[in-house]
Design a protein around this motif. Structure first.
Motif, PDB file in Angstrom:
ATOM      1  N   ASP A   1       0.838  -1.204   0.000  1.00 48.50           N
ATOM      2  CA  ASP A   1       0.000   0.000   0.000  1.00 48.50           C
ATOM      3  C   ASP A   1       0.871   1.251   0.000  1.00 48.50           C
ATOM      4  O   ASP A   1       0.568   2.239  -0.665  1.00 48.50           O
ATOM      5  N   SER A   2       1.947   1.183   0.769  1.00 50.37           N
ATOM      6  CA  SER A   2       2.899   2.291   0.815  1.00 50.37           C
ATOM      7  C   SER A   2       4.227   1.765   1.338  1.00 50.37           C
ATOM      8  O   SER A   2       4.297   0.684   1.908  1.00 50.37           O
ATOM      9  N   GLY A   3       5.277   2.558   1.127  1.00 54.32           N
ATOM     10  CA  GLY A   3       6.603   2.139   1.523  1.00 54.32           C
ATOM     11  C   GLY A   3       7.396   1.635   0.334  1.00 54.32           C
ATOM     12  O   GLY A   3       6.925   1.690  -0.818  1.00 54.32           O
ATOM     13  N   SER A   4       8.596   1.131   0.576  1.00 55.56           N
ATOM     14  CA  SER A   4       9.457   0.686  -0.527  1.00 55.56           C
ATOM     15  C   SER A   4      10.232  -0.570  -0.153  1.00 55.56           C
ATOM     16  O   SER A   4      10.484  -0.843   1.019  1.00 55.56           O
ATOM     17  N   ILE A   5      10.595  -1.336  -1.195  1.00 56.99           N
ATOM     18  CA  ILE A   5      11.387  -2.548  -1.042  1.00 56.99           C
ATOM     19  C   ILE A   5      12.533  -2.506  -2.037  1.00 56.99           C
ATOM     20  O   ILE A   5      12.310  -2.375  -3.244  1.00 56.99           O
ATOM     21  N   MET A   6      13.755  -2.613  -1.519  1.00 56.81           N
ATOM     22  CA  MET A   6      14.952  -2.611  -2.347  1.00 56.81           C
ATOM     23  C   MET A   6      15.661  -3.952  -2.203  1.00 56.81           C
ATOM     24  O   MET A   6      15.822  -4.451  -1.088  1.00 56.81           O
ATOM     25  N   ILE A   7      16.076  -4.529  -3.321  1.00 64.38           N
ATOM     26  CA  ILE A   7      16.881  -5.750  -3.308  1.00 64.38           C
ATOM     27  C   ILE A   7      18.180  -5.462  -4.042  1.00 64.38           C
ATOM     28  O   ILE A   7      18.157  -5.134  -5.230  1.00 64.38           O
ATOM     29  N   ASP A   8      19.289  -5.535  -3.327  1.00 62.31           N
ATOM     30  CA  ASP A   8      20.606  -5.258  -3.905  1.00 62.31           C
ATOM     31  C   ASP A   8      20.621  -3.891  -4.599  1.00 62.31           C
ATOM     32  O   ASP A   8      21.079  -3.756  -5.741  1.00 62.31           O
TER      33      ASP A   8
ATOM     34  N   LYS B   1       9.041 -10.573 -12.461  1.00 66.24           N
ATOM     35  CA  LYS B   1      10.265  -9.811 -12.702  1.00 66.24           C
ATOM     36  C   LYS B   1      11.183  -9.778 -11.481  1.00 66.24           C
ATOM     37  O   LYS B   1      12.362  -9.484 -11.605  1.00 66.24           O
ATOM     38  N   ARG B   2      10.649 -10.091 -10.328  1.00 66.30           N
ATOM     39  CA  ARG B   2      11.479 -10.171  -9.120  1.00 66.30           C
ATOM     40  C   ARG B   2      12.110 -11.548  -8.968  1.00 66.30           C
ATOM     41  O   ARG B   2      13.063 -11.731  -8.213  1.00 66.30           O
ATOM     42  N   ALA B   3      11.551 -12.536  -9.673  1.00 69.45           N
ATOM     43  CA  ALA B   3      11.957 -13.920  -9.476  1.00 69.45           C
ATOM     44  C   ALA B   3      13.452 -14.134  -9.701  1.00 69.45           C
ATOM     45  O   ALA B   3      14.062 -14.997  -9.056  1.00 69.45           O
ATOM     46  N   LYS B   4      14.058 -13.354 -10.585  1.00 62.80           N
ATOM     47  CA  LYS B   4      15.481 -13.559 -10.874  1.00 62.80           C
ATOM     48  C   LYS B   4      16.378 -13.183  -9.707  1.00 62.80           C
ATOM     49  O   LYS B   4      17.540 -13.589  -9.644  1.00 62.80           O
ATOM     50  N   TYR B   5      15.844 -12.421  -8.763  1.00 61.67           N
ATOM     51  CA  TYR B   5      16.625 -12.027  -7.581  1.00 61.67           C
ATOM     52  C   TYR B   5      16.423 -12.981  -6.408  1.00 61.67           C
ATOM     53  O   TYR B   5      17.189 -12.937  -5.445  1.00 61.67           O
ATOM     54  N   LEU B   6      15.377 -13.803  -6.480  1.00 62.66           N
ATOM     55  CA  LEU B   6      14.915 -14.534  -5.300  1.00 62.66           C
ATOM     56  C   LEU B   6      14.919 -16.047  -5.477  1.00 62.66           C
ATOM     57  O   LEU B   6      14.726 -16.568  -6.573  1.00 62.66           O
ATOM     58  N   GLY B   7      15.109 -16.756  -4.355  1.00 63.33           N
ATOM     59  CA  GLY B   7      14.823 -18.178  -4.255  1.00 63.33           C
ATOM     60  C   GLY B   7      13.818 -18.325  -3.139  1.00 63.33           C
ATOM     61  O   GLY B   7      13.868 -17.577  -2.156  1.00 63.33           O
ATOM     62  N   ARG B   8      12.884 -19.258  -3.265  1.00 65.60           N
ATOM     63  CA  ARG B   8      11.862 -19.376  -2.229  1.00 65.60           C
ATOM     64  C   ARG B   8      11.470 -20.822  -2.007  1.00 65.60           C
ATOM     65  O   ARG B   8      11.319 -21.593  -2.962  1.00 65.60           O
ATOM     66  N   VAL B   9      11.298 -21.192  -0.739  1.00 65.24           N
ATOM     67  CA  VAL B   9      10.808 -22.513  -0.370  1.00 65.24           C
ATOM     68  C   VAL B   9       9.581 -22.310   0.512  1.00 65.24           C
ATOM     69  O   VAL B   9       9.637 -21.580   1.503  1.00 65.24           O
TER      70      VAL B   9
END
Length: 267
Positions: free
Chosen positions: A59-66, A77-85
């Protein structure tokens, strides 16, 4: 590696089912941090992971990856930065494909159609790499590379998912109660593999768990959430010296609530 700044999220706003899931979350992970996340039911733990992964928009705020602003990027489009289980061993793998095909899918971002073309899906060198990686799990799966993933036990499947999530050495590994659906013996084995894989590749990791002993034992840092906020953040020697009783006392001190009816304290 990860910077979450003043993130808010409310589901079903303006309705009788309105739920404020995140209420100004702030969190910074440095490269190589292995952070365990605890908190009562509804504290916002899984919602944070879903926000990072882009499952829901903030809703608001920000998320930065690297140092890359991913706040408005869609999930794919975020999947290339992440691994998830995920918690459910049935998620994260293609049940009708065999083990090596699943690994190829994860390692090379191949489509199902591409991987179904068995001969061109991966090279002999890649197949040997997958076999070596599977062997490192100590589960005998290197001899079952052509077995359908759907035929594996929950623990074996979760181990394969963990391997898939870490193959590309993601910027951030997200573990959402990934041993909760397993029996205690299998969960212990998967957690051991988790520690080994994270350490081997120095993966920046965020792991949600309801088991407070595991939260203390694993990783270099622990955070506690309550009502959509981070209320406690401890690392280093202080974390190593923690006891479950210390965490319960801290929760009650900061939140004013007790956890007597929450399964978190039963672990």
């Amino acid at each position: 590696m990860l910077k979450i700044q003043d993130v808010h999220k409310t589901f079903n706003p303006g309705t009788i089912n309105e739920k404020k899931a995140l209420n100004g979350v702030n969190l910074v992970l440095n490269e190589g941090d292995f952070v365990t996340v605890i908190g009562g039911n509804g504290a916002g733990k899984s919602t944070v992971l879903n926000m990072i992964a882009g499952v829901y928009p903030v809703d608001s705020g920000s998320i930065m990856i690297d140092d890359i602003d991913v706040t408005k990027l869609p999930e794919h489009k975020r999947a290339k930065y992440l691994g998830r289980v995920f918690q459910d061993p049935m998620n994260g793998t293609a049940a009708d494909m065999n083990i090596e095909e699943n690994l190829a899918l994860a390692a090379q971002f191949k489509t199902l159609q591409q991987v179904s073309d068995y001969n061109s899906a991966f090279t002999a060198k890649e197949r040997e790499e997958y076999k070596e990686r599977l062997g490192s799990l100590g589960l005998g799966l290197e001899d079952r590379m052509t077995s359908k993933v759907g035929l594996l036990s929950g623990g074996q499947r979760q181990a394969v998912t963990l391997l898939m999530a870490s193959l590309r050495k993601p910027k951030l590994l997200l573990l959402d109660e990934h041993t909760a659906a397993l029996d205690p013996k299998t969960a212990k084995k998967v957690l051991e593999l988790t520690g080994e894989i994270v350490a081997k590749d120095n993966l920046t990791t965020l792991m949600i768990t309801h088991n407070m002993k595991d939260a203390i034992r694993l990783g270099n840092r622990l955070i506690m959430m309550h009502e959509g906020k981070v209320i406690y953040d401890i690392s280093g020697e202080e974390k190593k010296n923690l006891k479950v009783a210390d965490l319960l006392a801290k929760f009650e001190e900061v939140s004013g609530d007790e956890l007597a009816n929450d399964r978190m304290i039963l672990s």
